[in-house]
Every structure is written in C-alpha cells, then in structure tokens.
Design an enzyme around this catalytic site. Sequence first.
Site, mmCIF file in Angstrom:
data_model
loop_
_atom_site.group_PDB
_atom_site.id
_atom_site.type_symbol
_atom_site.label_atom_id
_atom_site.label_comp_id
_atom_site.label_asym_id
_atom_site.label_seq_id
_atom_site.Cartn_x
_atom_site.Cartn_y
_atom_site.Cartn_z
ATOM 1 N N SER A 102 0.840 -1.199 0.000
ATOM 2 C CA SER A 102 0.000 0.000 0.000
ATOM 3 C C SER A 102 0.878 1.254 0.000
ATOM 4 O O SER A 102 1.737 1.376 -0.871
ATOM 5 C CB SER A 102 -0.944 -0.078 1.200
ATOM 6 O OG SER A 102 -2.115 0.644 0.977
ATOM 7 N N HIS B 190 -7.466 -6.016 0.411
ATOM 8 C CA HIS B 190 -6.301 -5.159 0.590
ATOM 9 C C HIS B 190 -5.236 -5.829 1.471
ATOM 10 O O HIS B 190 -4.045 -5.666 1.241
ATOM 11 C CB HIS B 190 -6.746 -3.822 1.191
ATOM 12 C CG HIS B 190 -5.729 -2.732 1.069
ATOM 13 N ND1 HIS B 190 -5.224 -2.322 -0.149
ATOM 14 C CD2 HIS B 190 -5.101 -1.977 2.004
ATOM 15 C CE1 HIS B 190 -4.341 -1.357 0.049
ATOM 16 N NE2 HIS B 190 -4.241 -1.136 1.345
ATOM 17 N N ASP C 105 -9.937 -6.247 -3.606
ATOM 18 C CA ASP C 105 -9.469 -5.079 -2.836
ATOM 19 C C ASP C 105 -10.479 -3.937 -2.997
ATOM 20 O O ASP C 105 -10.674 -3.430 -4.101
ATOM 21 C CB ASP C 105 -8.095 -4.639 -3.371
ATOM 22 C CG ASP C 105 -7.446 -3.563 -2.503
ATOM 23 O OD1 ASP C 105 -8.178 -2.767 -1.867
ATOM 24 O OD2 ASP C 105 -6.197 -3.511 -2.460
HETATM 25 N N1 TYC Z 1 -2.881 3.396 1.125
HETATM 26 C C1 TYC Z 1 -3.536 2.941 2.360
HETATM 27 C C2 TYC Z 1 -2.533 2.176 3.141
HETATM 28 O O1 TYC Z 1 -1.369 2.426 3.040
HETATM 29 C C3 TYC Z 1 -4.735 2.092 2.099
HETATM 30 C C4 TYC Z 1 -5.850 2.857 1.497
HETATM 31 C C5 TYC Z 1 -5.997 2.923 0.140
HETATM 32 C C6 TYC Z 1 -6.764 3.469 2.305
HETATM 33 C C7 TYC Z 1 -7.057 3.609 -0.397
HETATM 34 C C8 TYC Z 1 -7.805 4.164 1.779
HETATM 35 O O2 TYC Z 1 -8.996 4.928 -0.071
HETATM 36 C C9 TYC Z 1 -7.944 4.237 0.436
HETATM 37 N N2 TYC Z 1 -2.930 1.239 3.995
#
Ligand code: TYC
Length: 254
Positions: free
Chosen positions: A102, A235, A207
């Site tokens: 992420s 995710h 995800d």
């Molecule tokens: N990028 C976030 C993380 O590092 C996860 C995430 C992605 C949260 C998209 C919200 O809308 C989103 N965990």
Amino acid sequence: SQTSGKQRVNGVDLYYERNGAGEHAVLLLPGALGNTKTDFQPQLKALNADLFTVVGWDPRGYGQSRPPHRDFPLDFFERDARDAVDLMRTLGFVKFSLLGWSDGGITALIAAARNPEFIDKMVVWGANAFVSPQDLDIYNAVRDVSKWSAGMRAPMEAVYGARLFAQTWEAWVDGIAQFVHRPEGNICIDLLPLIRCPTLIIHGEKDPVVPSCHPHFLHKHIAGSRLHLMPEGKHNLHLRFPEEFNRVVEDFLG
Ligand code: TYC
C-alpha cells in the site's frame, strides 16, 4: 531469533524488527500509519530464515518511530523512501530487496527508482502511482474512522490511542488527497521507467480500496514486471492468506 532496535537515521530514531540469518536481506514497508507489529508478523516470522534476513521498519512518526509527530508534506513518500534506504544502509546491508504494502509499496517504488544500485528485487501490493478522482472518493469515504468497524480500528487504536489515530488518519487523507491536484494525479508515475530491478506486483481482486487499474498501470510501466492476481484477496491479502503470499514471494525472490 527475532530482535528489535532503534537506529538513528536522518535525525530520527527509527524502530525496526529483524528475523532470520539468510544472505538475502529484505525490507518490509508498511501501509499508512502502519507498523511492523500490526502489518507484517506473518512475514517476519514465516519467511524462510535460512535464506532471508527480514527487517520490518516503522516509518518516522508511525508506530514505535515516535517522536517525531507525523506530518504529510507533499514529499512525504520521498522522505520515507530516503529513510528506508538509509536505514538499511546504516544497518550494514549493501544490497536488499523491498516488500512494500500500500503506502509502503509507493515508498518502495520511489526507493527502487532512485537507488537502482542498492535494490535487488521488489514486491509491491495495494500500491498506486497516481491518485484519481475515484481514489479521492474512496479516501474521503474512509476519512472518518468512527465509521470504521471496531475490528478494523482496534489494532490502530492500540498503537496510537483513539484520538491520535483519528487525527493522524485525517492528516494522512489530506496528505494523499494533495496529489489529485497534480497533473494525472501524479505520485510517482515519472519514476516508474527508472525502476531496473525485477518487480512483482501482487493484487487482490477483491481489494475495495485500491481499484485494479493501479496494479495494471504499474505492470505496464515497470519494464519486465510480473503481475500476480489473487482472486479472493482484499487489501490485506498478505495477512489473510500468508501461506500463499509468502510462497509466491519466496519463489520470486529465490
Ligand atoms: N494506502 C492505504 C494504506 O497504506 C490504504 C488505502 C488505500 C486506504 C485507499 C484508503 O482509499 C484508500 N494502507
């Protein structure tokens, strides 16, 4: 033998955990507000300790790398990328691979693009090189953590306390939302052609927060990259399906 410590890097004390005695050094890079304890225990514990030396770090202002208080200037991913590489170099690793989840995946992409001489291989999942208007809608939908399920909130609240977690998360949403104002929502699109290391992109097809256009975009713009789709993955696919995840990663790194 799992150990932990703090290492002073770029003016901050960065917390890390370390396991294994293998020749191949690997850095685990957590997601937004994430840290080694909440994000990576199945990897630290179960990746082959004879083949790998696995290091998990808490980026500045996250987890046990506090103080400082975390902020999100427009270059926060660049700053994390510099800290990550400098931490590994300071710990004595000459060359190492990156496993970035992420936000940690974004940090890994930047670190690999900027330091081709130090990076062996890279695996990213749940990462994005740009922020689209659709992404912005998703960020705004998760901005208010009081609307999260208690189960999603609990591990973060255990690390930060409820109030600091809510505040820092909102600051993160504001921080990542800044990118939507740049041309093409650019976070690191321009850096992708500089990536030279073998790269594996993993994506969970269920995800809900990172639309599949992101892994496909990375696959298209990182020369020679591979894409591995996990049909049931969301995710947090590496925590939900650690055996499959670790096997795919070990095969790729091996
Ligand atoms: N990028 C976030 C993380 O590092 C996860 C995430 C992605 C949260 C998209 C919200 O809308 C989103 N965990």
